[in-house]
Design a protein around this motif. Structure first.
Motif: not given
Length: 836
Positions: A333, A368, A370, A445
């Motif tokens: 992200l 994920f 980040y 995340s």
């Protein structure tokens, strides 16, 4: 220009290798594309037609690598990095692809033999301005490095029809002009309508019990929009890997309402199409108004949902189960813009694919990572709860459940700490309720990283301190980097040739090898060549400035350059105060010995950011006075370079003597312009902020001009009750500078024009310009003294270039691969798809 040969007739023998690299094959392919794709013959062709024909010629030579890459990834089920970013500021593709294919010289020769100028054709390319600045440019550098390092990767974003505005300067003010980058078409992309997906908005949710007795939720949307992918190949440097940038364009599921049309409602017949397409119409709509906020959140949901659905399609195509999602994909992200992905992946897994919460959450959090890009609390996105709930009713339910479970974990780790619970909550309930996107990204995340060593430490101490206390194992640092292919090899071919003549060309992929030119820093011959190249580049820029602005600048003067987004924390106005200081010295003593300087500024202000726009006007107004005052006698020139973008940056970085990196300590996350300048031999004047800290460590304190308060000193001064007026009253030089502005001297006698700027500095000064003023002035005097010894300056310049190996984006990507993504290179072998 000579007459180009006519296109081939049926009787002409065509080479078997239609994508060959011989000069004759390239010329024939170029003429074929002019004739068969552009539909032009030379007498009618424009320069843009020639550019398009050349672009298609080059793209043809990418396609084999692109298809081989996709086939290899499919067959090996390779673990893939998915880089989710609202911005991709790619810059022009043609020159970069020529460098990465290793055919720049062949194409140049082919065009010359056809009577064309390759440089002119390169200038024809419309830059896809799909980003504001550093965030999007970083994403572009990372795609280049991922491909160069042979890492399987997909970049996902939005195909904005209109990118960042073109900037005009009228009467010193910024004027925004629509960026119609697609008006002549885009030869680099291929539409993939068969991979289109649908994205839902609004409506309501309905709960039910499925046939297995499980609680389920059905989302009944108010609006459905189709996402159409457009793919662009991103080729690595002298490898066979060509990864994909997949940008999504919004369309209506039904473009035309025949019922409305037949009843006479002609507007209503196409209203749905227009409304849906607005989502990918423009980069970052102004979100000061409610409708702008809605559209911006729609954009974020749009590209995230499209991208995640696309990943699921790839999994299914490769016969992999959804359980393998985090093993197949590592999704990064890029800031908070894609943070809605955490809730959307949960929704897709549970609502569309029947997964239970715990399993879906395990997959989501393993998927994920980040990247935080800001230390400014106001830049951490949050959405009004009412707006969010109306637009994404299913997602708010999921976020509430994530929050409930997360806060239970917080209570266990930190019992009896309601303040911490309030700060960590995904919902801000301190006043009007908001959804906190950075909090969602942190909870969802497995890794959280800053983008410079200082920034990553400050993230843990300030904006994300509570999350660091909760999950210290998640936090790491990956210092940003930039690609040397675009910002040295393409931008600065003369310096590239000089370096390569001494140490070979392996440094282009292994930038640490630049250290080998340190041995030439004390070689008078090498210093002379290095200096002559810098002067020639400065002359080129001076010629360009003369043609664009009619201002003559002296290429032997010190080129003092600050190019970046216009923002108060970046302190372009501190630079401007220094110009006035020098001007005041000349007015007080017209024969004063002043090291000649050319001050060059470039950058765009956000359309709704009044103070940034006033700073642009301020700089232009100073230039208007300084450039025509006979007392100055050419010692100072001030030029604001309009419409600063990647293409223009490639002219500017190699021409700089001094790089201005003067943000308030603790405000700039990293910066990447600072790296591009230093790679090209500019010396830096800067604070201990962002990546400046690491650049200074690498190049040596003696080759860096340091000034200003440290991060700790800034915090202490603010805590003690900072009073900027005290600096004004105690510093006579500063007072004269401020008084000259306030008097209307730079505004044709209008004392009100720059009053907001003056008042802000004297009574607020959030970014401590006045506290850093004298330190900056003193440091600039050191710069002036150093520049007078050209030989020593050149030695410092060589050492800056030699010691920038750490700041290649290749190193950054290796760090991500090792510490966060856990991915390995997948080399690509070429196959010939044209043979049966």
């Amino acid at each position: 220009m000579q007459t180009l040969p006519t296109p081939p007739s049926g009787s002409v023998q065509i080479e078997d290798d239609r994508t060959g690299l011989s000069i004759e094959t390239l010329k024939r392919a170029f003429l074929d594309n002019l004739f068969y794709i552009q539909g032009k013959f030379p007498a009618l062709a424009s320069k843009n037609d020639y550019y398009m024909a050349l672009a298609y010629t080059v793209r043809d030579r990418l396609l084999r690598r692109w298809l081989n890459t996709a086939e290899t990834y499919t067959n090996t089920q390779a673990r893939t990095v998915c880089y989710l970013s609202a911005e991709f500021l790619m810059g022009p593709h043609l020159g970069n692809n020529l460098i990465n294919l290793g055919i720049y010289d062949q194409i140049n020769q082919a065009m010359t033999e056809l009577g064309l100028d390759l440089n002119e054709l390169l200038q024809q390319e419309e830059e896809p301005g799909l980003g504001n600045g550093g965030l999007g440019r970083l994403a572009a550098c990372y795609l280049d490095s991922l491909a160069t390092l042979e890492i399987p990767a997909l970049g996902y974003g939005i195909r904005y029809e209109f990118g960042i505005f073109d900037q005009e300067i009228r009467d010193g003010w910024q004027v925004e002009i629509t960026d119609k980058w697609l008006r002549y078409g885009n030869p680099w992309e291929i539409a993939r309508p068969d991979w289109a997906v649908e994205v839902k908005y609004g409506g309501h949710t309905e709960s039910f019990i499925d046939e297995h007795g499980n609680y389920r939720v059905r989302w009944v949307p108010f609006k459905v929009v189709k996402g159409l992918p457009y793919d662009t190949p991103i080729l690595g440097y002298k490898v066979n890997t060509a990864n994909t940038l997949r940008l999504w364009s919004a369309e209506a599921t039904e473009s035309f309402d025949f019922g409305a049309f037949n009843s006479g409602d002609y507007f209503g017949a196409v209203h749905q199409k227009s409304n849906s397409e607005n989502i990918s119409k423009v980069l970052y709509p102004n979100d000061e108004q409610y409708q702008g906020k809605v559209l911006r959140l729609e954009q974020q949901m749009f590209f995230v949902s499209c991208s995640l659905q696309d990943m699921i399609r790839i999994l299914q195509m490769q016969n992999m189960s959804l359980e393998k999602f985090p093993e197949k994909f590592s999704v990064q992200l890029n800031d908070t813009h894609p943070a809605i992905a955490v809730a959307e992946l949960m929704r897709l897994l549970m609502d569309e694919h029947g997964m239970q919460w715990d399993n879906a959450w395990n997959i989501t959090t393993r998927t994920f990572g980040y990247t935080n890009h800001t230390l400014l609390p106001e830049a951490l996105e949050r959405w009004p709860l009412k707006l969010f709930s109306e637009l994404l009713p299913r997602h708010i339910e999921i976020i509430y459940e994530i929050n409930r479970r997360f806060l239970d974990d917080v209570r266990i780790k930190f019992p009896d700490d309601p303040g911490r619970l309030s700060r960590l909550s995904l919902i801000d309930e301190s006043g009007e309720k908001y959804v906190r996107m950075a909090n969602l990204a942190c909870v969802g995340s497995s890794a959280i990283n800053g983008v410079a060593a200082l920034h990553s430490e400050l993230v843990k101490q300030t904006v994300l301190k509570d999350f660091y206390d909760m999950y210290p194992e998640k936090f790491t640092n990956v210092t940003n980097g930039v690609t040397p292919r675009r910002f040295v090899v393409l931008s600065n071919p003369r310096m590239t040739s000089l370096i390569t003549s001494k140490i070979g060309d392996n440094w282009i992929k292994h930038l640490d090898e630049l250290r080998r030119i340190e041995q030439f820093a004390d070689d008078p011959g090498f210093r002379y060549e290095f200096r002559q190249i810098k002067q020639a580049i400065k002359q080129d820029l001076a010629n360009h400035i003369k043609s664009e602005t009619d201002v003559e600048v002296d290429p032997s003067s010190l080129f003092d350059i600050q190019v970046k987004r216009i923002h108060e924390y970046k302190r372009q106005h501190l630079n401007a105060l220094h110009i006035i200081h020098l001007y005041n010295r000349i007015k007080a003593n017209p024969s004063a010995e002043i090291t000649p300087r050319t001050f060059l500024f470039g950058g765009k202000a956000a359309p709704g950011y009044y103070m940034a726009k006033l700073i642009i006007k301020f700089i232009n107004s100073i230039g208007e006075v300084v450039n025509r005052d006979p007392d100055v006698a050419g010692r100072l020139k001030v030029v604001f370079l309009k419409d600063y973008n990647v293409k223009f940056a490639q002219r500017v970085y190699p021409a700089a003597d001094l790089s201005e990196q003067i943000s308030t300590a603790g405000k700039e996350a990293s910066g990447t312009g600072n790296m591009k300048f230093s790679m090209n031999g500019a010396l830096t004047i800067g604070t201990l902020d962002g990546a400046n800290v690491e650049i200074r460590e690498e190049v040596g304190a003696e080759n860096f001009f340091l000034f200003g308060l440290t991060t700790e000193e800034v915090a202490a001064k603010k805590a003690a009750g900072y009073r900027p007026i005290d600096y004004y009253e105690s510093n006579n030089d500063l007072r004269q500078v401020i008084d000259r502005i306030a008097s209307g001297f730079f505004s044709h006698g209008d004392t009100g024009l720059f009053r907001p700027l003056v008042d802000n500095l004297l009574h607020k000064d959030e970014y401590l310009l006045l506290a850093d003023y004298q330190s900056y002035i003193d440091c600039q005097e050191q710069v002036s003294q150093a520049y007078r010894n050209w030989d020593h300056w050149t030695r410092m310049s060589i050492l800056n270039t030699a010691r920038m190996g750490k700041f290649s984006s290749d190193r950054s990507i290796r760090d991500y691969c090792q510490n966060i993504w856990k991915v390995q290179p997948v080399p690509i072998e070429l196959k010939d798809y044209t043979q049966s």
